[in-house]
Enzyme design. Structure first.
Site, short mmCIF file in Angstrom:
data_model
loop_
_atom_site.label_atom_id
_atom_site.label_comp_id
_atom_site.label_asym_id
_atom_site.label_seq_id
_atom_site.Cartn_x
_atom_site.Cartn_y
_atom_site.Cartn_z
N LEU A 55 39.55 43.49 37.66
CA LEU A 55 39.38 44.66 36.81
C LEU A 55 38.15 44.40 35.94
CD1 LEU A 55 43.01 45.36 35.48
CD2 LEU A 55 41.81 46.59 37.30
N ASP A 56 37.37 45.44 35.66
CA ASP A 56 36.22 45.27 34.80
C ASP A 56 36.67 44.80 33.42
OD1 ASP A 56 34.60 46.22 36.82
OD2 ASP A 56 34.56 48.28 36.06
N ARG A 57 35.77 44.14 32.71
CA ARG A 57 36.06 43.63 31.38
C ARG A 57 36.69 44.71 30.49
NH1 ARG A 57 33.32 40.01 27.28
NH2 ARG A 57 31.88 39.32 28.90
N THR A 59 38.20 47.49 31.31
CA THR A 59 39.33 48.19 31.90
C THR A 59 40.60 47.42 31.60
OG1 THR A 59 37.94 49.02 33.70
CG2 THR A 59 40.32 49.11 34.04
N ARG A 157 34.17 54.48 38.14
CA ARG A 157 33.19 54.81 37.11
C ARG A 157 32.03 55.63 37.69
NH1 ARG A 157 32.27 49.02 34.35
NH2 ARG A 157 30.80 50.23 33.08
#
Length: 215
Positions: A55-57, A59, A157
């Site tokens: 997961l992105d930082r 998110t 995104r």
């Protein structure tokens, strides 16, 4: 402590509700990452659990960890086969006219010395497909459920910004930035017959409620 964020646990798997701002991979600047918390997620096992996906930082939400090497391999294969169901909630800058739809927009990675790297729509890129549903609207913004059918980097995104034409609120790369990014991994389900599936849901974070959405 992430031990307070556990949503699911058994002998093979742990699902945590990852906080926004915590990177899964160790950053180059040496700041804290998921790795710094793994020792507190052993729950009696000698080995640390290992993240199966990313997961992105910025998110938050459901992140699957495998508790042994065999489970990690099986779970990774299930991801690669496209059998894992993941739901995300996001607030976007605008309100789509349709109630639901499908974004089919291939993606490719570009990089420059000035701006760093990012993903862009590209006909010759890797296939990327996302289903979406409008759940609510408030103040010219909409709460969207995204269900990705592929797992490309930054897929949701870019699909929000370029597919819907409405970037995710707070997105520092594909949107306006300026506030916390409103993207949350709300649900995950990984089949593992004959055992019951790994399945968990993460509650909506406070930053969504502050933006006026209480799904």
């Amino acid at each position: 402590m992430l031990s307070d964020h556990v949503l699911f646990i058994d002998g093979e798997a742990i699902v945590i509700d990852k906080p926004a701002g915590l990177p899964v991979d160790r950053p180059r600047d040496g700041s804290l990452s998921l790795e710094n918390h793994l020792a507190g997620l052993t729950f009696g096992f000698h080995r640390w659990p290992v993240a199966v996906h990313r997961l992105d930082r910025d998110t938050s939400g459901c992140l699957l960890l495998a508790r042994n090497a065999k489970a990690h391999k099986r779970f990774a294969q299930t991801f690669e086969a496209g059998l894992v169901e993941k739901h995300y909630l996001a607030v976007v800058e605008g309100v789509p006219e349709a109630e639901s739809g499908v974004i089919d927009l291939a993606l490719s990675k570009i990089s420059s010395r000035e701006a760093g790297w990012r993903m862009i729509p590209a006909k010759k890129g890797k296939a990327a497909v996302t289903r979406w549903t409008r759940l609510a609207e408030r103040g010219g913004r909409a709460l969207i459920r995204f269900v990705p059918e592929t797992g490309r980097t930054h897929q949701l995104r870019v699909h929000a910004a370029s597919g819907l034409g409405m970037p995710i609120v707070g997105d520092p790369v594909y949107g306006k930035g300026g506030s916390a990014m409103l993207l949350h991994a709300s649900h995950i389900r990984l089949p593992r017959d004959p055992k019951p599936p790994v399945e968990a849901s993460a509650p909506l974070p406070e930053r969504f409620r502050l933006a006026g959405f209480d799904a």
